[in-house]
Scaffold this motif. Structure first.
Motif, PDB file in Angstrom:
ATOM      1  N   MET A   1     -75.261  -7.259 -10.466  1.00  0.00           N
ATOM      2  CA  MET A   1     -75.661  -7.590 -11.823  1.00  0.00           C
ATOM      3  C   MET A   1     -74.829  -8.782 -12.296  1.00  0.00           C
ATOM      4  N   PRO A   2     -75.477  -9.834 -12.783  1.00  0.00           N
ATOM      5  CA  PRO A   2     -74.717 -10.990 -13.271  1.00  0.00           C
ATOM      6  C   PRO A   2     -73.930 -10.629 -14.531  1.00  0.00           C
ATOM      7  N   SER A   3     -72.795 -11.278 -14.683  1.00  0.00           N
ATOM      8  CA  SER A   3     -71.972 -10.992 -15.861  1.00  0.00           C
ATOM      9  C   SER A   3     -72.647 -11.530 -17.124  1.00  0.00           C
ATOM     10  N   LYS A   4     -72.374 -10.882 -18.220  1.00  0.00           N
ATOM     11  CA  LYS A   4     -72.920 -11.270 -19.521  1.00  0.00           C
ATOM     12  C   LYS A   4     -71.839 -11.973 -20.334  1.00  0.00           C
ATOM     13  N   LYS A   5     -72.264 -12.899 -21.188  1.00  0.00           N
ATOM     14  CA  LYS A   5     -71.355 -13.584 -22.108  1.00  0.00           C
ATOM     15  C   LYS A   5     -71.287 -12.767 -23.389  1.00  0.00           C
ATOM     16  N   ILE A   6     -70.076 -12.396 -23.795  1.00  0.00           N
ATOM     17  CA  ILE A   6     -69.895 -11.527 -24.957  1.00  0.00           C
ATOM     18  C   ILE A   6     -68.902 -12.149 -25.925  1.00  0.00           C
ATOM     19  N   ILE A   7     -69.200 -12.028 -27.210  1.00  0.00           N
ATOM     20  CA  ILE A   7     -68.276 -12.427 -28.271  1.00  0.00           C
ATOM     21  C   ILE A   7     -67.834 -11.167 -28.990  1.00  0.00           C
ATOM     22  N   ILE A   8     -66.547 -11.105 -29.285  1.00  0.00           N
ATOM     23  CA  ILE A   8     -65.971  -9.984 -30.028  1.00  0.00           C
ATOM     24  C   ILE A   8     -65.604 -10.481 -31.421  1.00  0.00           C
ATOM     25  N   VAL A   9     -66.136  -9.812 -32.436  1.00  0.00           N
ATOM     26  CA  VAL A   9     -65.803 -10.136 -33.829  1.00  0.00           C
ATOM     27  C   VAL A   9     -65.065  -8.921 -34.385  1.00  0.00           C
ATOM     28  N   GLU A  10     -63.761  -9.039 -34.455  1.00  0.00           N
ATOM     29  CA  GLU A  10     -62.883  -7.926 -34.865  1.00  0.00           C
ATOM     30  C   GLU A  10     -61.626  -8.533 -35.460  1.00  0.00           C
ATOM     31  N   ASP A  11     -61.281  -8.131 -36.687  1.00  0.00           N
ATOM     32  CA  ASP A  11     -60.129  -8.747 -37.353  1.00  0.00           C
ATOM     33  C   ASP A  11     -58.791  -8.096 -37.011  1.00  0.00           C
ATOM     34  N   GLU A  12     -58.795  -7.055 -36.217  1.00  0.00           N
ATOM     35  CA  GLU A  12     -57.549  -6.438 -35.752  1.00  0.00           C
ATOM     36  C   GLU A  12     -57.253  -6.954 -34.351  1.00  0.00           C
ATOM     37  N   PRO A  13     -56.237  -7.807 -34.187  1.00  0.00           N
ATOM     38  CA  PRO A  13     -55.968  -8.422 -32.882  1.00  0.00           C
ATOM     39  C   PRO A  13     -55.759  -7.425 -31.735  1.00  0.00           C
ATOM     40  N   ILE A  14     -55.112  -6.314 -31.994  1.00  0.00           N
ATOM     41  CA  ILE A  14     -54.868  -5.334 -30.920  1.00  0.00           C
ATOM     42  C   ILE A  14     -56.185  -4.723 -30.450  1.00  0.00           C
ATOM     43  N   ILE A  15     -57.046  -4.384 -31.384  1.00  0.00           N
ATOM     44  CA  ILE A  15     -58.354  -3.808 -31.023  1.00  0.00           C
ATOM     45  C   ILE A  15     -59.184  -4.849 -30.284  1.00  0.00           C
ATOM     46  N   SER A  16     -59.179  -6.078 -30.765  1.00  0.00           N
ATOM     47  CA  SER A  16     -59.930  -7.149 -30.124  1.00  0.00           C
ATOM     48  C   SER A  16     -59.459  -7.365 -28.690  1.00  0.00           C
ATOM     49  N   ALA A  17     -58.151  -7.387 -28.493  1.00  0.00           N
ATOM     50  CA  ALA A  17     -57.594  -7.587 -27.145  1.00  0.00           C
ATOM     51  C   ALA A  17     -57.948  -6.421 -26.228  1.00  0.00           C
ATOM     52  N   ASP A  18     -57.893  -5.210 -26.755  1.00  0.00           N
ATOM     53  CA  ASP A  18     -58.232  -4.034 -25.959  1.00  0.00           C
ATOM     54  C   ASP A  18     -59.702  -4.081 -25.535  1.00  0.00           C
ATOM     55  N   LEU A  19     -60.582  -4.395 -26.462  1.00  0.00           N
ATOM     56  CA  LEU A  19     -62.006  -4.515 -26.141  1.00  0.00           C
ATOM     57  C   LEU A  19     -62.241  -5.600 -25.088  1.00  0.00           C
ATOM     58  N   ALA A  20     -61.567  -6.729 -25.247  1.00  0.00           N
ATOM     59  CA  ALA A  20     -61.719  -7.825 -24.292  1.00  0.00           C
ATOM     60  C   ALA A  20     -61.304  -7.381 -22.892  1.00  0.00           C
ATOM     61  N   GLY A  21     -60.224  -6.642 -22.800  1.00  0.00           N
ATOM     62  CA  GLY A  21     -59.774  -6.147 -21.501  1.00  0.00           C
ATOM     63  C   GLY A  21     -60.797  -5.232 -20.847  1.00  0.00           C
ATOM     64  N   HIS A  22     -61.361  -4.328 -21.615  1.00  0.00           N
ATOM     65  CA  HIS A  22     -62.379  -3.415 -21.080  1.00  0.00           C
ATOM     66  C   HIS A  22     -63.632  -4.178 -20.631  1.00  0.00           C
ATOM     67  N   ILE A  23     -64.032  -5.157 -21.418  1.00  0.00           N
ATOM     68  CA  ILE A  23     -65.224  -5.948 -21.084  1.00  0.00           C
ATOM     69  C   ILE A  23     -65.001  -6.712 -19.781  1.00  0.00           C
ATOM     70  N   ARG A  24     -63.830  -7.302 -19.636  1.00  0.00           N
ATOM     71  CA  ARG A  24     -63.522  -8.048 -18.405  1.00  0.00           C
ATOM     72  C   ARG A  24     -63.483  -7.119 -17.191  1.00  0.00           C
ATOM     73  N   LYS A  25     -62.931  -5.919 -17.377  1.00  0.00           N
ATOM     74  CA  LYS A  25     -62.890  -4.949 -16.270  1.00  0.00           C
ATOM     75  C   LYS A  25     -64.296  -4.559 -15.822  1.00  0.00           C
ATOM     76  N   MET A  26     -65.249  -4.608 -16.739  1.00  0.00           N
ATOM     77  CA  MET A  26     -66.637  -4.286 -16.405  1.00  0.00           C
ATOM     78  C   MET A  26     -67.355  -5.477 -15.771  1.00  0.00           C
ATOM     79  N   GLY A  27     -66.650  -6.593 -15.637  1.00  0.00           N
ATOM     80  CA  GLY A  27     -67.222  -7.755 -14.966  1.00  0.00           C
ATOM     81  C   GLY A  27     -67.926  -8.746 -15.854  1.00  0.00           C
TER      82      GLY A  27
END
Length: 97
Positions: free
Chosen positions: A1-27
């Motif tokens: 499955m090709p990777s998807k381009k995702i934007i995260i809109v979240e004003d809490e930097p820790i939550i945003s970073a955590d989400l980004a990490g999970h998204i990257r782990k999913m490819g």
């Protein structure tokens, strides 16, 4: 499955970073992270992502629901609300989008 381009809109930097990490782990590729509505709309216009993770309570001139309306009207890009708000007023507002 090709990777998807995702934007995260979240004003809490820790939550945003955590989400980004999970998204990257999913490819998938995080093409931008926005902490306010203005930056979010700029990133969406530039990157035309495949998906947007969108917090409702964000900083800026618009909240997440208002940003969602712009996305629907102008870009037709799918988004998922990410929020801890579950009050009736908020739910009524998001149902429209």
């Amino acid at each position: 499955m090709p990777s998807k381009k995702i934007i995260i809109v979240e004003d809490e930097p820790i939550i945003s970073a955590d989400l980004a990490g999970h998204i990257r782990k999913m490819g998938h590729l995080v093409v931008g992270r926005a902490f306010n509505s203005e930056k979010a709309l700029d990133l969406i216009a530039i990157h035309q992502p495949d998906l947007i993770l969108l917090d409702i309570n964000i900083k800026g001139t618009k909240d997440g629901v208002e940003v969602a309306k712009v996305i629907n009207e102008k870009y037709k890009i799918p988004f998922i609300f990410i929020t801890s708000y579950s009050d009736a007023e908020t739910l009524d507002r998001v149902k429209v989008t």
